[in-house]
Design a protein around this motif. Sequence first.
Motif, PDB file in Angstrom:
ATOM      1  N   THR A  89       0.838  -1.202   0.000  1.00 25.08           N
ATOM      2  CA  THR A  89       0.000   0.000   0.000  1.00 25.08           C
ATOM      3  C   THR A  89       0.872   1.250   0.000  1.00 25.08           C
ATOM      4  O   THR A  89       0.606   2.200  -0.741  1.00 25.08           O
ATOM      5  CB  THR A  89      -0.940   0.011   1.222  1.00 25.08           C
ATOM      6  N   LYS A  90       1.935   1.251   0.813  1.00 19.29           N
ATOM      7  CA  LYS A  90       2.839   2.402   0.844  1.00 19.29           C
ATOM      8  C   LYS A  90       3.492   2.627  -0.517  1.00 19.29           C
ATOM      9  O   LYS A  90       3.603   3.763  -0.977  1.00 19.29           O
ATOM     10  CB  LYS A  90       3.919   2.222   1.913  1.00 19.29           C
ATOM     11  N   LEU A  91       3.921   1.565  -1.163  1.00 18.21           N
ATOM     12  CA  LEU A  91       4.552   1.699  -2.479  1.00 18.21           C
ATOM     13  C   LEU A  91       3.566   2.235  -3.509  1.00 18.21           C
ATOM     14  O   LEU A  91       3.912   3.105  -4.311  1.00 18.21           O
ATOM     15  CB  LEU A  91       5.138   0.362  -2.941  1.00 18.21           C
ATOM     16  N   ALA A  92       2.338   1.732  -3.476  1.00 22.06           N
ATOM     17  CA  ALA A  92       1.319   2.215  -4.418  1.00 22.06           C
ATOM     18  C   ALA A  92       0.993   3.682  -4.169  1.00 22.06           C
ATOM     19  O   ALA A  92       0.859   4.469  -5.112  1.00 22.06           O
ATOM     20  CB  ALA A  92       0.057   1.361  -4.307  1.00 22.06           C
ATOM     21  N   GLU A  93       0.858   4.063  -2.906  1.00 18.29           N
ATOM     22  CA  GLU A  93       0.574   5.454  -2.571  1.00 18.29           C
ATOM     23  C   GLU A  93       1.748   6.353  -2.936  1.00 18.29           C
ATOM     24  O   GLU A  93       1.551   7.455  -3.440  1.00 18.29           O
ATOM     25  CB  GLU A  93       0.240   5.600  -1.083  1.00 18.29           C
ATOM     26  N   ALA A  94       2.962   5.905  -2.692  1.00 14.79           N
ATOM     27  CA  ALA A  94       4.149   6.697  -3.045  1.00 14.79           C
ATOM     28  C   ALA A  94       4.188   6.949  -4.547  1.00 14.79           C
ATOM     29  O   ALA A  94       4.444   8.074  -4.993  1.00 14.79           O
ATOM     30  CB  ALA A  94       5.411   5.982  -2.590  1.00 14.79           C
ATOM     31  N   GLU A  95       3.893   5.923  -5.336  1.00 13.88           N
ATOM     32  CA  GLU A  95       3.867   6.076  -6.787  1.00 13.88           C
ATOM     33  C   GLU A  95       2.787   7.081  -7.201  1.00 13.88           C
ATOM     34  O   GLU A  95       3.019   7.952  -8.041  1.00 13.88           O
ATOM     35  CB  GLU A  95       3.615   4.722  -7.448  1.00 13.88           C
ATOM     36  N   ARG A  96       1.643   6.989  -6.575  1.00 16.27           N
ATOM     37  CA  ARG A  96       0.542   7.916  -6.890  1.00 16.27           C
ATOM     38  C   ARG A  96       0.925   9.349  -6.535  1.00 16.27           C
ATOM     39  O   ARG A  96       0.703  10.279  -7.321  1.00 16.27           O
ATOM     40  CB  ARG A  96      -0.724   7.509  -6.150  1.00 16.27           C
ATOM     41  N   TYR A  97       1.521   9.554  -5.357  1.00 21.45           N
ATOM     42  CA  TYR A  97       1.926  10.890  -4.940  1.00 21.45           C
ATOM     43  C   TYR A  97       2.944  11.498  -5.907  1.00 21.45           C
ATOM     44  O   TYR A  97       2.873  12.673  -6.248  1.00 21.45           O
ATOM     45  CB  TYR A  97       2.516  10.876  -3.530  1.00 21.45           C
ATOM     46  N   VAL A  98       3.901  10.687  -6.343  1.00 23.90           N
ATOM     47  CA  VAL A  98       4.924  11.182  -7.264  1.00 23.90           C
ATOM     48  C   VAL A  98       4.300  11.520  -8.615  1.00 23.90           C
ATOM     49  O   VAL A  98       4.589  12.568  -9.196  1.00 23.90           O
ATOM     50  CB  VAL A  98       6.076  10.171  -7.388  1.00 23.90           C
ATOM     51  N   ARG A  99       3.437  10.655  -9.119  1.00 23.87           N
ATOM     52  CA  ARG A  99       2.748  10.951 -10.388  1.00 23.87           C
ATOM     53  C   ARG A  99       1.947  12.246 -10.295  1.00 23.87           C
ATOM     54  O   ARG A  99       1.986  13.080 -11.197  1.00 23.87           O
ATOM     55  CB  ARG A  99       1.803   9.818 -10.763  1.00 23.87           C
ATOM     56  N   VAL A 111       4.626   9.654 -16.997  1.00 29.29           N
ATOM     57  CA  VAL A 111       5.578   9.235 -15.971  1.00 29.29           C
ATOM     58  C   VAL A 111       5.555   7.718 -15.914  1.00 29.29           C
ATOM     59  O   VAL A 111       4.488   7.122 -15.734  1.00 29.29           O
ATOM     60  CB  VAL A 111       5.208   9.808 -14.579  1.00 29.29           C
ATOM     61  N   ARG A 112       6.716   7.106 -16.087  1.00 25.74           N
ATOM     62  CA  ARG A 112       6.835   5.654 -15.926  1.00 25.74           C
ATOM     63  C   ARG A 112       7.673   5.371 -14.684  1.00 25.74           C
ATOM     64  O   ARG A 112       8.749   5.942 -14.526  1.00 25.74           O
ATOM     65  CB  ARG A 112       7.472   5.021 -17.153  1.00 25.74           C
ATOM     66  N   VAL A 113       7.153   4.525 -13.818  1.00 24.28           N
ATOM     67  CA  VAL A 113       7.791   4.224 -12.542  1.00 24.28           C
ATOM     68  C   VAL A 113       8.289   2.792 -12.557  1.00 24.28           C
ATOM     69  O   VAL A 113       7.601   1.890 -13.028  1.00 24.28           O
ATOM     70  CB  VAL A 113       6.785   4.417 -11.377  1.00 24.28           C
ATOM     71  N   SER A 114       9.498   2.590 -12.015  1.00 23.82           N
ATOM     72  CA  SER A 114      10.027   1.232 -11.854  1.00 23.82           C
ATOM     73  C   SER A 114      10.923   1.219 -10.625  1.00 23.82           C
ATOM     74  O   SER A 114      11.332   2.258 -10.126  1.00 23.82           O
ATOM     75  CB  SER A 114      10.813   0.802 -13.092  1.00 23.82           C
ATOM     76  N   GLY A 115      11.209   0.047 -10.150  1.00 22.09           N
ATOM     77  CA  GLY A 115      12.163  -0.100  -9.059  1.00 22.09           C
ATOM     78  C   GLY A 115      11.787   0.590  -7.767  1.00 22.09           C
ATOM     79  O   GLY A 115      12.639   1.172  -7.115  1.00 22.09           O
ATOM     80  N   THR A 116      10.526   0.544  -7.368  1.00 24.16           N
ATOM     81  CA  THR A 116      10.146   1.138  -6.090  1.00 24.16           C
ATOM     82  C   THR A 116      10.491   0.191  -4.957  1.00 24.16           C
ATOM     83  O   THR A 116      10.321  -1.025  -5.073  1.00 24.16           O
ATOM     84  CB  THR A 116       8.630   1.455  -6.038  1.00 24.16           C
ATOM     85  N   ALA A 117      10.995   0.754  -3.858  1.00 25.08           N
ATOM     86  CA  ALA A 117      11.372  -0.091  -2.720  1.00 25.08           C
ATOM     87  C   ALA A 117      11.483   0.750  -1.449  1.00 25.08           C
ATOM     88  O   ALA A 117      11.827   1.927  -1.502  1.00 25.08           O
ATOM     89  CB  ALA A 117      12.695  -0.776  -2.992  1.00 25.08           C
ATOM     90  N   PHE A 118      11.177   0.099  -0.325  1.00 21.15           N
ATOM     91  CA  PHE A 118      11.479   0.639   0.992  1.00 21.15           C
ATOM     92  C   PHE A 118      12.574  -0.240   1.565  1.00 21.15           C
ATOM     93  O   PHE A 118      12.458  -1.466   1.575  1.00 21.15           O
ATOM     94  CB  PHE A 118      10.262   0.569   1.921  1.00 21.15           C
ATOM     95  N   SER A 119      13.650   0.387   2.031  1.00 18.35           N
ATOM     96  CA  SER A 119      14.753  -0.389   2.592  1.00 18.35           C
ATOM     97  C   SER A 119      15.341   0.388   3.760  1.00 18.35           C
ATOM     98  O   SER A 119      15.842   1.503   3.575  1.00 18.35           O
ATOM     99  CB  SER A 119      15.823  -0.627   1.520  1.00 18.35           C
ATOM    100  N   GLY A 120      15.259  -0.188   4.946  1.00 16.82           N
ATOM    101  CA  GLY A 120      15.817   0.462   6.124  1.00 16.82           C
ATOM    102  C   GLY A 120      15.220   1.836   6.405  1.00 16.82           C
ATOM    103  O   GLY A 120      15.930   2.741   6.812  1.00 16.82           O
ATOM    104  N   GLY A 121      13.945   1.990   6.157  1.00 16.34           N
ATOM    105  CA  GLY A 121      13.295   3.263   6.413  1.00 16.34           C
ATOM    106  C   GLY A 121      13.475   4.284   5.295  1.00 16.34           C
ATOM    107  O   GLY A 121      13.025   5.407   5.414  1.00 16.34           O
ATOM    108  N   PHE A 123      13.027   5.258   1.161  1.00 18.65           N
ATOM    109  CA  PHE A 123      12.227   4.967  -0.018  1.00 18.65           C
ATOM    110  C   PHE A 123      13.041   5.284  -1.256  1.00 18.65           C
ATOM    111  O   PHE A 123      13.772   6.278  -1.297  1.00 18.65           O
ATOM    112  CB  PHE A 123      10.962   5.841   0.016  1.00 18.65           C
ATOM    113  N   SER A 124      12.946   4.444  -2.285  1.00 13.73           N
ATOM    114  CA  SER A 124      13.608   4.746  -3.560  1.00 13.73           C
ATOM    115  C   SER A 124      12.679   4.380  -4.711  1.00 13.73           C
ATOM    116  O   SER A 124      11.849   3.476  -4.601  1.00 13.73           O
ATOM    117  CB  SER A 124      14.929   3.998  -3.679  1.00 13.73           C
ATOM    118  N   MET A 125      12.826   5.124  -5.813  1.00 12.83           N
ATOM    119  CA  MET A 125      11.985   4.923  -6.983  1.00 12.83           C
ATOM    120  C   MET A 125      12.742   5.419  -8.206  1.00 12.83           C
ATOM    121  O   MET A 125      13.377   6.473  -8.159  1.00 12.83           O
ATOM    122  CB  MET A 125      10.689   5.722  -6.807  1.00 12.83           C
TER     123      MET A 125
END
Length: 140
Positions: A89-99, A111-121, A123-125
């Motif tokens: 859900t966080k990844l989907a919301e993060a993608e939506r916010y960025v778009r 906007v094309r999004v790839s490689g979304t991830a949360f790691s150690g607190g 976020f990267s996209m």
Amino acid sequence: MVKELFPIAPGPAEDARRSLPLYRDIAWDRERNAPRWQDGEPVFAEGLEAVLTWAVNAVGTARYRWEQFSPDYGCSLAALTGQPYGEDTKLAEAERYVREALMVSPYITGVRVSGTAFSGGRFSMDLKLETIYGEVSFDV
């Protein structure tokens, strides 16, 4: 009379390119996260580089936090901090916010999004922007 069923017409990017002025912005040094200066004067970027500068700054600016920016400018990623959502859900919301933050610009057509991830607190996209000047990639 036109004999073709679908006559060739300019696409949305071509129409936008004709109607929008050349985009100019202060050139940005992404490594230092500061504007570029030369001989005491700001350096300006145009076209694709200027749109990239706008996009990087729009995603990096907290939406609604600064009075000097319109409510349409900035990104709401900070709103995800501390929320009890699952990772998907966080990844989907993060993608939506960025778009949402990027599609405000009339110079950005996709906007094309790839490689979304949360790691150690953190976020990267990885993003690929489709603009009226061409495509450009950057990461958040």
